[in-house]
Design an enzyme around this catalytic site. Structure first.
Site, PDB file in Angstrom:
ATOM      1  N   HIS A  95       0.863  -1.185   0.000  1.00  0.00           N
ATOM      2  CA  HIS A  95       0.000   0.000   0.000  1.00  0.00           C
ATOM      3  C   HIS A  95       0.905   1.243   0.000  1.00  0.00           C
ATOM      4  CE1 HIS A  95      -2.810   2.919   1.873  1.00  0.00           C
ATOM      5  NE2 HIS A  95      -3.789   2.104   1.533  1.00  0.00           N
ATOM      6  N   ASP A 106       3.004  -4.308   8.304  1.00  0.00           N
ATOM      7  CA  ASP A 106       1.792  -3.514   8.136  1.00  0.00           C
ATOM      8  C   ASP A 106       0.613  -4.468   8.313  1.00  0.00           C
ATOM      9  OD1 ASP A 106      -0.517  -2.506   7.013  1.00  0.00           O
ATOM     10  OD2 ASP A 106       0.440  -1.747   5.193  1.00  0.00           O
ATOM     11  N   GLN A 156      -4.596  -4.950   7.195  1.00  0.00           N
ATOM     12  CA  GLN A 156      -5.611  -5.870   6.657  1.00  0.00           C
ATOM     13  C   GLN A 156      -5.632  -7.209   7.387  1.00  0.00           C
ATOM     14  OE1 GLN A 156      -7.918  -5.000   4.624  1.00  0.00           O
ATOM     15  NE2 GLN A 156      -7.082  -3.055   3.915  1.00  0.00           N
ATOM     16  N   LYS A 188     -10.425  -0.580  10.361  1.00  0.00           N
ATOM     17  CA  LYS A 188     -10.611  -1.721   9.460  1.00  0.00           C
ATOM     18  C   LYS A 188     -11.026  -2.964  10.245  1.00  0.00           C
ATOM     19  CE  LYS A 188      -7.231   0.092   6.231  1.00  0.00           C
ATOM     20  NZ  LYS A 188      -8.017   0.536   5.086  1.00  0.00           N
ATOM     21  N   CYS A 228      -4.778   2.321  -3.623  1.00  0.00           N
ATOM     22  CA  CYS A 228      -3.540   2.867  -3.036  1.00  0.00           C
ATOM     23  C   CYS A 228      -2.369   1.909  -3.223  1.00  0.00           C
ATOM     24  CB  CYS A 228      -3.708   3.201  -1.559  1.00  0.00           C
ATOM     25  SG  CYS A 228      -4.844   4.544  -1.267  1.00  0.00           S
TER      26      CYS A 228
HETATM   27  N1  PLP Z   1      -1.802  -0.739   4.717  1.00  0.00           N
HETATM   28  C1  PLP Z   1      -2.750  -1.433   4.089  1.00  0.00           C
HETATM   29  C2  PLP Z   1      -2.446  -2.814   3.578  1.00  0.00           C
HETATM   30  C3  PLP Z   1      -4.013  -0.854   3.921  1.00  0.00           C
HETATM   31  O1  PLP Z   1      -4.973  -1.541   3.300  1.00  0.00           O
HETATM   32  C4  PLP Z   1      -4.241   0.447   4.411  1.00  0.00           C
HETATM   33  C5  PLP Z   1      -5.536   1.108   4.187  1.00  0.00           C
HETATM   34  O2  PLP Z   1      -6.241   0.832   3.243  1.00  0.00           O
HETATM   35  C6  PLP Z   1      -3.219   1.101   5.065  1.00  0.00           C
HETATM   36  C7  PLP Z   1      -2.002   0.485   5.203  1.00  0.00           C
HETATM   37  C8  PLP Z   1      -3.404   2.476   5.629  1.00  0.00           C
HETATM   38  O3  PLP Z   1      -4.267   2.442   6.703  1.00  0.00           O
HETATM   39  P1  PLP Z   1      -4.821   3.791   7.346  1.00  0.00           P
HETATM   40  O4  PLP Z   1      -5.383   4.588   6.203  1.00  0.00           O
HETATM   41  O5  PLP Z   1      -5.854   3.338   8.306  1.00  0.00           O
HETATM   42  O6  PLP Z   1      -3.660   4.465   7.992  1.00  0.00           O
END
Ligand code: PLP
Length: 415
Positions: A132, A209, A212, A235, A373
């Site tokens: 992402h 990260d 998900q 999420k 993203c």
């Molecule tokens: N990492 C992954 C794999 C994501 O799907 C997302 C959000 O869609 C993020 C990071 C970023 O999360 P946040 O926008 O809650 O900071």
């Protein structure tokens, strides 16, 4: 909170769980809402909404610096939320949990407070091809600031990390490895424990990260043996604007804060400031107290429903969705790893993903369309966008059927 007080029985009952989420009664275009955009943000159960409301109704004040009753109530609620989050992540020490705005802020914190002071020109940060933007851009910024280099490990054609190629990308200059636990665009579950073993053998630290992963699986930073782990509450059925960074205490304690302000100090003079210990040193300013309470309530909710029961329900639904969607003529699946969580990404031949999303919305079916993203991933696949149905614990087979009917309608309109 115990299972009994939350009124949840052990056997997984999707209709009962749906009743926990008031928003699911929404009608869109006169039809029942079919919410399949959980990877972007999931909906919130009454248990979370009530925890936030009760906090504001009964306990709110600012935390840590008051001697009066409500200041103590608020502090206790906030710090109890930290205990819940620490236990949920499998942390050994509550001081290892920093409340942040979400995964994005957690990764930026590690990039600026851990990586930036350590890295030198020629050092390497290794990520994967499916990341992402929030696990790419903060590292690019640090590379710009330090002269370090971003290295990208490739995927195979199913969207799985190629461990052999990953191992080849690891070298003596690799200082940090940062990767998703679960891909938001493809659903692939990455072999994090294996990556950690390989990275540690080279002396690199590993940031995961977990944005998900949190809604779908039992988290356990000790079992993964990683060094940093990031989650977003929103999420995982919690509120927006709150998340957590878990980090090994010895690493956090050695990291300088990258934001200054109230709450994060031991002593301030005009000449200099002595910082508080972790996690306070990374929590400058009034924190999102109600958010932390809501996040803890969301984790309590996941545990009360049962993460294993959720995993089984979602795995069964994912298999059903994958099979049903693949039967629609003209569908091209994107991301076919055998080990996946709750995401079905696809193209409809000859029809732009945005048209697919708009027509589905007209039938009450919410999916996400676009690059998710993950533009570099899309570039490497040679596509601009996909349609993505992402499942949550409250989704049903009937909702997958509604999605498939919607896709039939898309094809009729473009025939
Ligand atoms: N990492 C992954 C794999 C994501 O799907 C997302 C959000 O869609 C993020 C990071 C970023 O999360 P946040 O926008 O809650 O900071």
């Amino acid at each position: 909170m115990t299972t009994a007080t939350m009124g949840i029985q052990n056997a997984f009952d999707v209709e009962a769980r749906r009743r926990d989420f008031p928003i699911l009664a929404t009608k869109v275009a006169g039809r029942p809402l079919v919410y399949l955009d959980n990877a972007a943000s999931s909906q919130k159960p009454n248990q979370v909404l009530d925890a936030i409301t009760s906090y504001y109704r009964e306990k709110h004040s600012n935390v840590h610096r008051g001697v009066h009753y409500l200041a103590q109530q608020a502090t206790e609620a906030y710090e109890a939320a930290r205990d819940t989050v620490a236990a949920h992540l499998g942390a050994r020490d509550r001081h290892e949990v920093v409340f942040v705005r979400g995964t994005t802020e957690a990764i930026n914190l590690v990039a600026q407070s851990y990586a930036r002071p350590q890295l030198q020109s020629g050092d390497e940060i290794l990520i994967t091809q499916l990341e992402h933007h929030s696990n790419i851009v903060p590292w690019q910024m640090v590379c710009e600031q330090t002269g370090a280099k971003l290295v990208v490990a490739p995927l195979d054609e199913d969207g799985q990390l190629r461990l052999d190629a990953f191992a080849e990308c690891l070298g003596a200059r690799t200082r940090i490895v940062s990767l998703a636990h679960v891909s938001n665009a493809l659903g692939t579950i990455l072999p994090v424990a294996e990556v950690v073993r390989l990275a540690h053998a080279q002396g690199a630290v590993v940031m995961v990260d977990g944005a998900q992963a949190a809604p779908h699986m039992q988290l356990d930073v000790a079992a993964l043996d990683c060094d940093f782990y990031a989650v977003s509450a929103h999420k995982a059925y919690g509120p927006t604007g709150i998340g957590a960074l878990w980090g090994r205490r010895e690493l956090l304690d050695a990291m300088p804060p990258y934001q200054g302000g109230g709450e994060m100090i031991r002593r301030v003079t005009f000449a200099a400031t002595e910082f508080a210990e972790a996690p306070a040193r990374f929590e400058a300013g009034t924190p999102n107290i109600a958010g932390a309470v809501g996040m803890a309530a969301a984790f309590d909710y996941l545990n009360a429903v049962g993460l294993e029961a959720i995993r089984q329900h979602e795995a069964e639904l994912l298999a059903y969705a994958t099979e049903r969607i693949a039967q629609v003529p003209g569908i091209i699946p994107i991301g076919t790893a055998p080990d996946k969580a709750s995401v079905v990404s696809f193209l409809v031949e000859g029809i732009h993903a945005h048209d697919v999303g708009t027509i589905l919305d007209g039938q009450g079916v919410a999916v996400r369309v676009g690059h998710h993203c993950a533009q570099p991933l899309m570039d490497s696949l040679g596509i601009a966008a996909t349609a993505r149905a992402s499942l949550g614990l409250y989704n049903t087979r009937q909702e997958i059927d509604a999605l498939v009917e919607g896709l039939d309608r898309v094809r009729e309109l473009f025939a």
